[in-house]
Design a protein around this motif. Structure first.
Motif, mmCIF file in Angstrom:
data_model
loop_
_atom_site.group_PDB
_atom_site.id
_atom_site.type_symbol
_atom_site.label_atom_id
_atom_site.label_comp_id
_atom_site.label_asym_id
_atom_site.label_seq_id
_atom_site.Cartn_x
_atom_site.Cartn_y
_atom_site.Cartn_z
ATOM 1 N N GLU A 1 9.716 1.566 -0.282
ATOM 2 C CA GLU A 1 8.277 1.846 -0.362
ATOM 3 C C GLU A 1 7.591 0.860 -1.313
ATOM 4 O OE1 GLU A 1 5.229 5.592 -1.206
ATOM 5 O OE2 GLU A 1 7.404 5.895 -1.211
ATOM 6 N N ASP B 1 4.658 -5.397 7.565
ATOM 7 C CA ASP B 1 3.857 -4.176 7.441
ATOM 8 C C ASP B 1 2.443 -4.542 7.004
ATOM 9 O OD1 ASP B 1 2.712 -1.745 6.929
ATOM 10 O OD2 ASP B 1 4.423 -0.941 5.829
ATOM 11 N N ASN B 2 1.534 -4.589 7.960
ATOM 12 C CA ASN B 2 0.167 -5.001 7.663
ATOM 13 C C ASN B 2 -0.682 -3.891 7.061
ATOM 14 O OD1 ASN B 2 0.542 -7.649 8.677
ATOM 15 N ND2 ASN B 2 0.336 -6.880 10.771
ATOM 16 N N SER B 3 -0.114 -2.685 6.924
ATOM 17 C CA SER B 3 -0.870 -1.577 6.341
ATOM 18 C C SER B 3 -0.757 -1.538 4.821
ATOM 19 C CB SER B 3 -0.368 -0.253 6.915
ATOM 20 O OG SER B 3 0.966 0.002 6.486
ATOM 21 N N LEU B 4 0.013 -2.435 4.240
ATOM 22 C CA LEU B 4 0.228 -2.424 2.808
ATOM 23 C C LEU B 4 -1.044 -2.778 2.034
ATOM 24 C CD1 LEU B 4 3.712 -4.181 2.644
ATOM 25 C CD2 LEU B 4 3.227 -1.784 2.176
ATOM 26 N N LYS B 5 -1.188 -2.131 0.903
ATOM 27 C CA LYS B 5 -2.302 -2.421 0.008
ATOM 28 C C LYS B 5 -2.091 -3.801 -0.609
ATOM 29 C CE LYS B 5 -4.082 -0.873 -4.488
ATOM 30 N NZ LYS B 5 -3.885 0.128 -5.576
#
Length: 246
Positions: A45, A61-65
């Protein structure tokens, strides 16, 4: 864009350079595209990716902050001489040993480079887990992380009390092989069993006497030249592969 090292978020992340804060916050820092991609692809994570303004990247993972920072802020967070312009804040994982066929047990390993190299080699040699005995350097030390080259994310690594863990493993049928020069057979004389735990010890003092007493077999690598000894990570690598190839 964060431009100041006095920013509260940056100050909190900077604390992760110290072990006590890593343990308190249950987070650690990794640097560079390769380690970040290994962490993501291995299912760890990620709390945030931190990158300088002009740094481009393409992680899975393009959703990462993503937090953008200036070069001075990146230099403040980084522990490398030449930062790659990107790092990540990663959440620690808690592990349980589910497969006990091949285990590497480390007794008071002090050098982070040695620890990282042994984790990387255990991964390459197909070992199932690495157990870190009391007194072993922190696995989330920056130098250790870099030395693992991503293998940190591939297999369970967990701190244990070896004096408690070894008897438990033996009760479950794990054969404990301890590296020592005292009353030991050479590695080529060992007949590997289905479940094995290889113990290697401190760079200067070797495996402690208390742990030696728990050994099912004592083993060593013969020295054919004039060298007094082998580096512990080199020795561990030779033994892990020797045990796997039999």
């Amino acid at each position: 864009m964060i431009t100041s090292v006095k920013n509260e978020t940056i100050k909190n992340w900077s604390k992760l350079k110290k072990k006590k804060y890593r343990e308190k916050m249950q987070q650690f820092i990794i640097e560079g595209d390769h380690l970040i991609e290994e962490a993501i692809s291995s299912g760890w994570e990620i709390d945030a990716i931190v990158a300088v303004e002009n740094k481009t990247f393409d992680h899975s993972d393009n959703s990462l902050k993503v937090v953008r920072v200036t070069e001075p802020v990146m230099l403040h967070l980084s522990e490398t001489k030449s930062p790659q312009g990107i790092l990540a804040i990663v959440k620690m994982k808690a592990f349980n040993i589910t497969t006990q066929k091949r285990l590497l047990l480390l007794d008071e390993i002090q050098d982070p480079g040695n620890l990282g190299t042994m984790i990387r080699t255990a991964d390459a040699a197909g070992f199932d887990a690495v157990l870190l005995g009391r007194g072993t350097v922190d696995v989330y030390n920056d130098k250790t992380i870099r030395s693992t080259q991503g293998s940190l994310f591939h297999l369970p690594i967990l701190p244990v009390d070896l004096l408690e863990e070894i008897p438990r493993l033996k009760a479950e049928g794990v054969n404990i092989l301890v590296s020592t020069l005292e009353r030991a057979k050479t590695i080529d004389q060992v007949n590997p069993t289905d479940k094995m735990g290889l113990v290697v010890g401190n760079e200067g003092n070797g495996v402690s006497d208390a742990i030696l007493e728990l050994a099912d077999e004592r083993i060593h690598i013969p020295i054919y030249g004039q060298a007094e000894s082998l580096n512990v990570s080199v020795a561990a690598g030779i033994m892990m592969y020797a045990l796997q190839m039999k």
